[in-house]
Scaffold this motif. Sequence first.
Motif, PDB file in Angstrom:
ATOM      1  N   ALA A   1       2.907   8.844  -5.336  1.00 41.05           N
ATOM      2  CA  ALA A   1       2.352   8.305  -4.097  1.00 41.05           C
ATOM      3  C   ALA A   1       1.610   9.386  -3.337  1.00 41.05           C
ATOM      4  CB  ALA A   1       3.460   7.716  -3.219  1.00 41.05           C
ATOM      5  N   VAL A   2       0.672   8.951  -2.520  1.00 42.52           N
ATOM      6  CA  VAL A   2       0.011   9.824  -1.561  1.00 42.52           C
ATOM      7  C   VAL A   2       0.115   9.161  -0.193  1.00 42.52           C
ATOM      8  CG1 VAL A   2      -2.258   8.778  -2.031  1.00 42.52           C
ATOM      9  CG2 VAL A   2      -2.135  11.035  -0.962  1.00 42.52           C
ATOM     10  N   SER A   3       0.457   9.949   0.823  1.00 42.64           N
ATOM     11  CA  SER A   3       0.524   9.437   2.192  1.00 42.64           C
ATOM     12  C   SER A   3      -0.590  10.086   3.014  1.00 42.64           C
ATOM     13  CB  SER A   3       1.884   9.719   2.831  1.00 42.64           C
ATOM     14  OG  SER A   3       2.121  11.115   2.941  1.00 42.64           O
ATOM     15  N   PHE A   4      -1.166   9.296   3.920  1.00 45.89           N
ATOM     16  CA  PHE A   4      -2.281   9.751   4.755  1.00 45.89           C
ATOM     17  C   PHE A   4      -1.955   9.463   6.209  1.00 45.89           C
ATOM     18  CE2 PHE A   4      -6.351   8.683   6.914  1.00 45.89           C
ATOM     19  CZ  PHE A   4      -6.974   9.926   6.824  1.00 45.89           C
ATOM     20  N   GLN A   5      -1.886  10.505   7.028  1.00 43.65           N
ATOM     21  CA  GLN A   5      -1.615  10.346   8.451  1.00 43.65           C
ATOM     22  C   GLN A   5      -2.957  10.099   9.145  1.00 43.65           C
ATOM     23  OE1 GLN A   5      -1.716  11.308  11.733  1.00 43.65           O
ATOM     24  NE2 GLN A   5       0.032   9.988  12.150  1.00 43.65           N
ATOM     25  N   ILE A   6      -3.141   8.895   9.684  1.00 44.38           N
ATOM     26  CA  ILE A   6      -4.483   8.484  10.091  1.00 44.38           C
ATOM     27  C   ILE A   6      -4.993   9.223  11.327  1.00 44.38           C
ATOM     28  CG2 ILE A   6      -4.192   6.213   9.051  1.00 44.38           C
ATOM     29  CD1 ILE A   6      -3.778   5.031  11.769  1.00 44.38           C
ATOM     30  N   ASP A   7      -4.123   9.864  12.102  1.00 40.38           N
ATOM     31  CA  ASP A   7      -4.567  10.589  13.291  1.00 40.38           C
ATOM     32  C   ASP A   7      -4.942  12.036  12.980  1.00 40.38           C
ATOM     33  OD1 ASP A   7      -4.106   8.413  15.154  1.00 40.38           O
ATOM     34  OD2 ASP A   7      -1.980   8.771  14.810  1.00 40.38           O
ATOM     35  N   THR A   8      -4.192  12.681  12.086  1.00 40.47           N
ATOM     36  CA  THR A   8      -4.442  14.094  11.781  1.00 40.47           C
ATOM     37  C   THR A   8      -5.207  14.284  10.475  1.00 40.47           C
ATOM     38  OG1 THR A   8      -2.368  14.382  10.539  1.00 40.47           O
ATOM     39  CG2 THR A   8      -2.280  14.674  12.937  1.00 40.47           C
ATOM     40  N   GLY A   9      -5.213  13.265   9.607  1.00 42.80           N
ATOM     41  CA  GLY A   9      -5.857  13.404   8.313  1.00 42.80           C
ATOM     42  C   GLY A   9      -5.006  14.100   7.274  1.00 42.80           C
ATOM     43  N   ALA A  10      -3.746  14.415   7.587  1.00 44.30           N
ATOM     44  CA  ALA A  10      -2.885  15.121   6.644  1.00 44.30           C
ATOM     45  C   ALA A  10      -2.504  14.219   5.466  1.00 44.30           C
ATOM     46  CB  ALA A  10      -1.621  15.611   7.347  1.00 44.30           C
ATOM     47  N   LEU A  11      -2.633  14.769   4.259  1.00 41.10           N
ATOM     48  CA  LEU A  11      -2.258  14.056   3.041  1.00 41.10           C
ATOM     49  C   LEU A  11      -1.146  14.819   2.328  1.00 41.10           C
ATOM     50  CD1 LEU A  11      -5.832  13.873   2.836  1.00 41.10           C
ATOM     51  CD2 LEU A  11      -4.908  11.916   1.591  1.00 41.10           C
ATOM     52  N   TYR A  12      -0.200  14.076   1.764  1.00 44.02           N
ATOM     53  CA  TYR A  12       0.909  14.677   1.029  1.00 44.02           C
ATOM     54  C   TYR A  12       1.170  13.860  -0.239  1.00 44.02           C
ATOM     55  CZ  TYR A  12       1.817  17.108   5.438  1.00 44.02           C
ATOM     56  OH  TYR A  12       1.701  17.867   6.572  1.00 44.02           O
ATOM     57  N   ILE A  13       1.659  14.549  -1.255  1.00 41.07           N
ATOM     58  CA  ILE A  13       1.983  13.920  -2.534  1.00 41.07           C
ATOM     59  C   ILE A  13       3.495  13.690  -2.613  1.00 41.07           C
ATOM     60  CG2 ILE A  13       1.982  14.210  -5.043  1.00 41.07           C
ATOM     61  CD1 ILE A  13      -0.751  13.646  -3.924  1.00 41.07           C
ATOM     62  N   HIS A  14       3.884  12.550  -3.196  1.00 38.80           N
ATOM     63  CA  HIS A  14       5.300  12.199  -3.304  1.00 38.80           C
ATOM     64  C   HIS A  14       5.615  11.678  -4.700  1.00 38.80           C
ATOM     65  CE1 HIS A  14       5.221  12.430   1.090  1.00 38.80           C
ATOM     66  NE2 HIS A  14       4.152  11.664   1.033  1.00 38.80           N
ATOM     67  N   GLU A  15       6.879  11.803  -5.076  1.00 39.40           N
ATOM     68  CA  GLU A  15       7.377  11.232  -6.325  1.00 39.40           C
ATOM     69  C   GLU A  15       8.424  10.174  -5.998  1.00 39.40           C
ATOM     70  OE1 GLU A  15       8.903  14.494  -8.549  1.00 39.40           O
ATOM     71  OE2 GLU A  15       6.911  15.256  -9.121  1.00 39.40           O
ATOM     72  N   MET A  16       8.268   8.999  -6.576  1.00 38.97           N
ATOM     73  CA  MET A  16       9.212   7.917  -6.378  1.00 38.97           C
ATOM     74  C   MET A  16      10.377   8.060  -7.367  1.00 38.97           C
ATOM     75  SD  MET A  16       7.941   5.962  -3.904  1.00 38.97           S
ATOM     76  CE  MET A  16       7.589   7.547  -3.130  1.00 38.97           C
ATOM     77  N   PRO A  17      11.574   7.627  -7.002  1.00 34.71           N
ATOM     78  CA  PRO A  17      12.725   7.778  -7.906  1.00 34.71           C
ATOM     79  C   PRO A  17      12.762   6.730  -9.013  1.00 34.71           C
ATOM     80  CG  PRO A  17      13.409   6.695  -5.902  1.00 34.71           C
ATOM     81  CD  PRO A  17      11.975   7.076  -5.700  1.00 34.71           C
ATOM     82  N   TYR A  18      11.975   5.670  -8.864  1.00 35.38           N
ATOM     83  CA  TYR A  18      11.953   4.581  -9.841  1.00 35.38           C
ATOM     84  C   TYR A  18      10.505   4.121 -10.035  1.00 35.38           C
ATOM     85  CZ  TYR A  18      16.713   4.307  -7.926  1.00 35.38           C
ATOM     86  OH  TYR A  18      17.962   4.606  -7.462  1.00 35.38           O
ATOM     87  N   SER A  19      10.310   3.229 -10.960  1.00 33.57           N
ATOM     88  CA  SER A  19       9.019   2.564 -11.106  1.00 33.57           C
ATOM     89  C   SER A  19       8.926   1.471 -10.053  1.00 33.57           C
ATOM     90  CB  SER A  19       8.865   1.987 -12.512  1.00 33.57           C
ATOM     91  OG  SER A  19      10.006   1.223 -12.869  1.00 33.57           O
ATOM     92  N   MET A  20       7.886   1.534  -9.213  1.00 31.73           N
ATOM     93  CA  MET A  20       7.742   0.640  -8.081  1.00 31.73           C
ATOM     94  C   MET A  20       6.614  -0.355  -8.339  1.00 31.73           C
ATOM     95  SD  MET A  20      10.182   2.243  -6.686  1.00 31.73           S
ATOM     96  CE  MET A  20      10.390   1.152  -5.299  1.00 31.73           C
ATOM     97  N   THR A  21       6.641  -1.475  -7.622  1.00 31.84           N
ATOM     98  CA  THR A  21       5.693  -2.553  -7.925  1.00 31.84           C
ATOM     99  C   THR A  21       4.966  -3.118  -6.716  1.00 31.84           C
ATOM    100  OG1 THR A  21       7.482  -4.174  -7.747  1.00 31.84           O
ATOM    101  CG2 THR A  21       7.020  -3.274  -9.946  1.00 31.84           C
ATOM    102  N   CYS A  22       5.502  -2.982  -5.510  1.00 38.59           N
ATOM    103  CA  CYS A  22       4.838  -3.529  -4.326  1.00 38.59           C
ATOM    104  C   CYS A  22       5.414  -2.896  -3.073  1.00 38.59           C
ATOM    105  CB  CYS A  22       4.982  -5.057  -4.258  1.00 38.59           C
ATOM    106  SG  CYS A  22       6.657  -5.657  -3.904  1.00 38.59           S
ATOM    107  N   GLY A  23       4.665  -2.990  -1.986  1.00 40.19           N
ATOM    108  CA  GLY A  23       5.129  -2.504  -0.700  1.00 40.19           C
ATOM    109  C   GLY A  23       4.531  -3.341   0.414  1.00 40.19           C
ATOM    110  N   PHE A  24       5.298  -3.568   1.474  1.00 45.80           N
ATOM    111  CA  PHE A  24       4.800  -4.370   2.593  1.00 45.80           C
ATOM    112  C   PHE A  24       5.637  -4.094   3.840  1.00 45.80           C
ATOM    113  CE2 PHE A  24       7.964  -6.806   0.340  1.00 45.80           C
ATOM    114  CZ  PHE A  24       8.704  -7.466   1.302  1.00 45.80           C
ATOM    115  N   ARG A  25       5.062  -4.373   5.000  1.00 44.91           N
ATOM    116  CA  ARG A  25       5.766  -4.198   6.269  1.00 44.91           C
ATOM    117  C   ARG A  25       6.496  -5.479   6.648  1.00 44.91           C
ATOM    118  NH1 ARG A  25       3.224  -3.488  11.026  1.00 44.91           N
ATOM    119  NH2 ARG A  25       1.198  -4.200  10.304  1.00 44.91           N
ATOM    120  N   GLY A  26       7.549  -5.323   7.451  1.00 48.65           N
ATOM    121  CA  GLY A  26       8.259  -6.495   7.935  1.00 48.65           C
ATOM    122  C   GLY A  26       9.246  -6.128   9.010  1.00 48.65           C
ATOM    123  N   ASP A  27      10.004  -7.120   9.472  1.00 50.78           N
ATOM    124  CA  ASP A  27      11.068  -6.925  10.449  1.00 50.78           C
ATOM    125  C   ASP A  27      12.357  -7.406   9.817  1.00 50.78           C
ATOM    126  OD1 ASP A  27       9.362  -6.060  12.534  1.00 50.78           O
ATOM    127  OD2 ASP A  27       8.783  -8.136  12.903  1.00 50.78           O
TER     128      ASP A  27
END
Length: 523
Positions: free
Chosen positions: A331-357
């Motif tokens: 994964a790569v994360s992007f902080q939209i205010d500062t522009g900072a990008l970071y690389i990440h490793e997931m512990p499993y094989s992932m398939t989707c992501g979404f926001r919720g409550d």
Amino acid sequence: MRGVVEEPLVPPLGGLDVGTVEPDMAPGYVPDTVNMLSRFGEFRTRPGMEKARTTLLSGRPNGGITFKMSDGVGRIVVGTTTKLYRFTGTGVSEITGAGLTADADQHTRFTTFPTGTPIVNLLIAVNNTDSPKKWDGAAAGYSALGGTPPVARDLTVVGNYLLLANVVEGGNRAASRIRACAFNNPESYPANFTWDLLDTEDDIVAIRRLGRAIGIVYKGESIWHAVLQAGILPFRFELVEETHGPVSPAAVVVVGGQHFYFGVDARVYRVTMGSVEPVSQRTDRKLQSDFLSARARRTFGFYRKADRTVWFVFPSAVGGTGNFGDDPSAAVSFQIDTGALYIHEMPYSMTCGFRGDDYQSTTWGDLAAYASWTAMAAAFPSWSTFGGDAAPVEFLGRTNGQIYRLLEDRDDDGLPISMRWTYPRRFWSGLDQHHRFDAVEATFAQVAAGAVVTMKVGASPTLGADPTFTTVGTHDTSLATRQLAKLETPVEDRFLTIRFEASSSKAVRFLGGLAYAWAERVP
């Protein structure tokens, strides 16, 4: 001539930078980092994953949404390759209906359309394989959307029109076609509300609303505007720019009046009303070398509202730990205010992501998911725990059907998170100096039973040679005492760097430090 050299170790809040020669790298940037990011001005471990529900879903999770009915009650709905589910209390319930038939490269895409009198919010879903489905949040199961709409790869709502993109009609794929419903009626499709975007020889990948009267059509190599207009046809379509588009419909993330997407060239792009621009220049070389383009369509993204970061999870071409084959595991994360990008490793094989409550307001019908009063009491220890919405949270799906919450200060479902960051190699006192490393002192936020961080020094005679790392010592983050680590046998070379490593179930928060060396002029 000898003298002590103190090299400040500034927390890398600027992010990853693999596009600058290491000695020229600005303070706050590092050439290597894994599973760390900046959050509210603090450099710390990425969020971890906790099971959202213990029940495994049937099929491969491939999309989700928090769907609010017209009375404001929310429902978390998750799609898989074979079924649709909703969360109930602490369990899940299948929204029964005819089985779905999507494959691993398809994503279930959702939108909401208010319709009827009194108004009923319809949740509408497409998956590029089956006909569009609808659900009103109360029925036992979903049903086919009326009006015989075509199979579609993606959908959105603009100006009270449902737009279906990249469709199948008469058994034939029309990859550049947009179909629109009648005004305010997602179950009626006038024959002339059809547009074929054939000026560019590429397929539609995604479609998103950008405002009340405009949508963005993303093709593989071009970007188009869908503009609401008065007249016989409700839209006109304008070619905005011929540029690399997104890899999948799930790889476009909406954040207010702007979009972000992971492109077919393994770059991150920002889209506003008037521009399309890459924002990942500092990490492009890393992303392009790591990205498994053969499985590009499985890439997905999501937005973390709490810290304003956009995440893209993609299949990795890098072997070893953290690679789970064809499925997204990096994964790569992007902080939209500062522009900072970071690389990440997931512990499993992932398939989707979404926001919720989560949790949502609970009804008596939801309690049927509990096998006993004891189980119910454990989930809802007081009357106040039945109602109200929780704070926003992000969900991640795994290939085995597990759904997780992404939360701060957590491990990965019982697994420690491995983290690393390495400072750029520098000639600390000039190119004509050798440096005899002496010690490193770092400051971390104290955490009870916290991580033990390993500190290493890397040395190399030139920038063309990989540094050789030697362990200096460790820093116990559970202690409040000063911890200065020294080497009994000094390391000496022209270029020196410092690396920090940890594997922990507790978050690490790095506050900065100093590295010490002696410099000596050499011929």
